[in-house]
Design a protein around this motif. Structure first.
Motif, mmCIF file in Angstrom:
data_model
loop_
_atom_site.group_PDB
_atom_site.id
_atom_site.type_symbol
_atom_site.label_atom_id
_atom_site.label_comp_id
_atom_site.label_asym_id
_atom_site.label_seq_id
_atom_site.Cartn_x
_atom_site.Cartn_y
_atom_site.Cartn_z
ATOM 1 N N GLY A 1 2.562 -7.526 -4.982
ATOM 2 C CA GLY A 1 3.806 -6.756 -5.003
ATOM 3 C C GLY A 1 4.269 -6.472 -6.422
ATOM 4 N N THR A 2 4.128 -7.460 -7.289
ATOM 5 C CA THR A 2 4.506 -7.285 -8.693
ATOM 6 C C THR A 2 3.627 -6.227 -9.351
ATOM 7 O OG1 THR A 2 5.205 -9.590 -8.789
ATOM 8 C CG2 THR A 2 4.817 -8.479 -10.899
ATOM 9 N N ASP A 3 2.333 -6.312 -9.107
ATOM 10 C CA ASP A 3 1.411 -5.318 -9.669
ATOM 11 C C ASP A 3 1.731 -3.915 -9.162
ATOM 12 O OD1 ASP A 3 0.101 -7.328 -11.053
ATOM 13 O OD2 ASP A 3 -1.626 -7.383 -9.690
ATOM 14 N N ARG A 4 2.054 -3.815 -7.876
ATOM 15 C CA ARG A 4 2.360 -2.492 -7.305
ATOM 16 C C ARG A 4 3.623 -1.910 -7.924
ATOM 17 N NH1 ARG A 4 2.439 1.863 -7.063
ATOM 18 N NH2 ARG A 4 2.714 3.246 -5.288
ATOM 19 N N MET A 5 4.657 -2.738 -8.057
ATOM 20 C CA MET A 5 5.902 -2.231 -8.624
ATOM 21 C C MET A 5 5.742 -1.931 -10.116
ATOM 22 S SD MET A 5 7.738 -1.770 -6.031
ATOM 23 C CE MET A 5 9.231 -1.229 -6.864
ATOM 24 N N ALA A 6 4.952 -2.705 -10.823
ATOM 25 C CA ALA A 6 4.681 -2.408 -12.226
ATOM 26 C C ALA A 6 3.980 -1.055 -12.339
ATOM 27 C CB ALA A 6 3.836 -3.514 -12.853
ATOM 28 N N ALA A 7 3.005 -0.808 -11.481
ATOM 29 C CA ALA A 7 2.304 0.483 -11.495
ATOM 30 C C ALA A 7 3.263 1.620 -11.168
ATOM 31 C CB ALA A 7 1.140 0.457 -10.506
ATOM 32 N N TYR B 1 6.527 1.784 -11.765
ATOM 33 C CA TYR B 1 7.400 2.057 -12.905
ATOM 34 C C TYR B 1 6.626 2.646 -14.086
ATOM 35 C CZ TYR B 1 11.046 -0.175 -10.261
ATOM 36 O OH TYR B 1 11.960 -0.471 -9.276
ATOM 37 N N GLN B 2 5.369 2.285 -14.234
ATOM 38 C CA GLN B 2 4.568 2.843 -15.310
ATOM 39 C C GLN B 2 4.194 4.304 -15.065
ATOM 40 O OE1 GLN B 2 1.645 -0.354 -15.191
ATOM 41 N NE2 GLN B 2 2.168 -0.889 -17.296
ATOM 42 N N SER B 3 4.055 4.690 -13.812
ATOM 43 C CA SER B 3 3.600 6.054 -13.509
ATOM 44 C C SER B 3 4.735 7.013 -13.161
ATOM 45 C CB SER B 3 2.567 6.028 -12.377
ATOM 46 O OG SER B 3 3.154 5.577 -11.172
ATOM 47 N N ASN B 4 5.946 6.540 -13.157
ATOM 48 C CA ASN B 4 7.104 7.375 -12.834
ATOM 49 C C ASN B 4 8.183 7.157 -13.895
ATOM 50 O OD1 ASN B 4 6.638 8.481 -9.930
ATOM 51 N ND2 ASN B 4 6.012 6.336 -9.873
ATOM 52 N N GLY B 5 8.750 8.237 -14.375
ATOM 53 C CA GLY B 5 9.780 8.119 -15.394
ATOM 54 C C GLY B 5 11.171 8.490 -14.939
ATOM 55 N N HIS B 6 11.306 8.866 -13.660
ATOM 56 C CA HIS B 6 12.619 9.310 -13.182
ATOM 57 C C HIS B 6 13.683 8.217 -13.242
ATOM 58 C CE1 HIS B 6 10.748 7.476 -9.649
ATOM 59 N NE2 HIS B 6 11.987 7.193 -9.280
ATOM 60 N N TRP B 7 13.301 6.973 -13.284
ATOM 61 C CA TRP B 7 14.239 5.847 -13.320
ATOM 62 C C TRP B 7 14.714 5.546 -14.738
ATOM 63 C CZ3 TRP B 7 12.844 1.431 -16.023
ATOM 64 C CH2 TRP B 7 11.503 1.379 -16.431
ATOM 65 N N ALA C 1 0.808 -1.230 0.000
ATOM 66 C CA ALA C 1 0.000 0.000 0.000
ATOM 67 C C ALA C 1 0.838 1.277 0.000
ATOM 68 C CB ALA C 1 -0.941 -0.011 1.204
ATOM 69 N N MET C 2 2.163 1.161 0.025
ATOM 70 C CA MET C 2 2.989 2.374 0.039
ATOM 71 C C MET C 2 2.718 3.200 -1.219
ATOM 72 S SD MET C 2 6.683 1.417 1.778
ATOM 73 C CE MET C 2 7.309 0.499 0.409
ATOM 74 N N ASN C 3 2.762 4.522 -1.050
ATOM 75 C CA ASN C 3 2.590 5.392 -2.210
ATOM 76 C C ASN C 3 3.904 5.489 -2.977
ATOM 77 O OD1 ASN C 3 4.204 7.557 -1.106
ATOM 78 N ND2 ASN C 3 2.429 8.269 0.057
ATOM 79 N N ASP C 4 3.864 6.128 -4.139
ATOM 80 C CA ASP C 4 5.056 6.188 -4.989
ATOM 81 C C ASP C 4 6.231 6.858 -4.299
ATOM 82 O OD1 ASP C 4 3.642 4.892 -6.955
ATOM 83 O OD2 ASP C 4 3.566 6.598 -8.324
ATOM 84 N N ARG C 5 5.980 7.909 -3.566
ATOM 85 C CA ARG C 5 7.075 8.593 -2.865
ATOM 86 C C ARG C 5 7.720 7.667 -1.832
ATOM 87 N NH1 ARG C 5 7.052 14.398 0.312
ATOM 88 N NH2 ARG C 5 9.256 14.305 0.824
ATOM 89 N N GLN C 6 6.894 6.951 -1.094
ATOM 90 C CA GLN C 6 7.432 6.012 -0.106
ATOM 91 C C GLN C 6 8.243 4.914 -0.785
ATOM 92 O OE1 GLN C 6 3.522 5.207 1.537
ATOM 93 N NE2 GLN C 6 4.179 5.968 3.535
#
Length: 148
Positions: free
Chosen positions: A78-84, A86-92, A25-30
């Motif tokens: 966990g896989t779904d969360r990490m996929a989301a 990476y899909q919603s953030n481009g800094h990486w 449940a962590m948000n993207d910033r976390q």
């Protein structure tokens, strides 16, 4: 049962006292700013180079995780969360980033604990995101992901 199996079954906490539901449940910033969850959400059978307190899977742990529907659900979440993430953030999407190591870990863990299909599916998603961004990620990182 080991601490990592308990964690993935939702019956225990990671080294920071979080349960698997809190981690997913962590948000993207976390996710970006917290560096000790990934070894628990995607454990491996080898020590972490980044976190010496991270769990290391035993053969019994691997077998227990394969046999547990709850652990498999946690890994899928966990896989779904990490996929989301990476899909919603481009800094990486740069030549070098700590997320590249995370991605390698995720692919290796999925191969070990869920199977080659799930690992390939996650890797393909990451490579597609890199391709869409014009392939800014280093060839070395892409090679690590292919080998994972």
């Amino acid at each position: 049962m080991s601490a990592i199996v308990d964690f993935l079954k939702g019956a225990g906490n990671d080294g920071a006292g979080r349960n698997v539901f809190e981690v997913v449940a962590m948000n993207d910033r976390q996710i970006e700013e917290t560096h000790d969850f990934i070894q628990w959400l995607f454990p491996l059978d080898q020590p972490s180079g980044a976190n010496r307190r991270a769990p290391v899977l035993t053969p019994d742990d691997v077998q227990a995780i394969h046999a547990s529907g709850l652990a498999q659900i946690a890994l899928a979440a966990g896989t779904d969360r990490m996929a989301a993430f990476y899909q919603s953030n481009g800094h990486w999407l740069v030549p070098q980033d700590h997320n590249h190591l995370r991605i390698t870990r995720i692919i290796k863990s999925l191969r070990l604990l869920r199977g080659p299909g799930e690992a390939a599916e996650f890797r393909d998603l990451i490579l597609k995101l890199d391709d869409r961004a014009g392939r800014p990620i280093s060839p070395a990182s892409r090679t690590f992901w292919d080998q994972a």
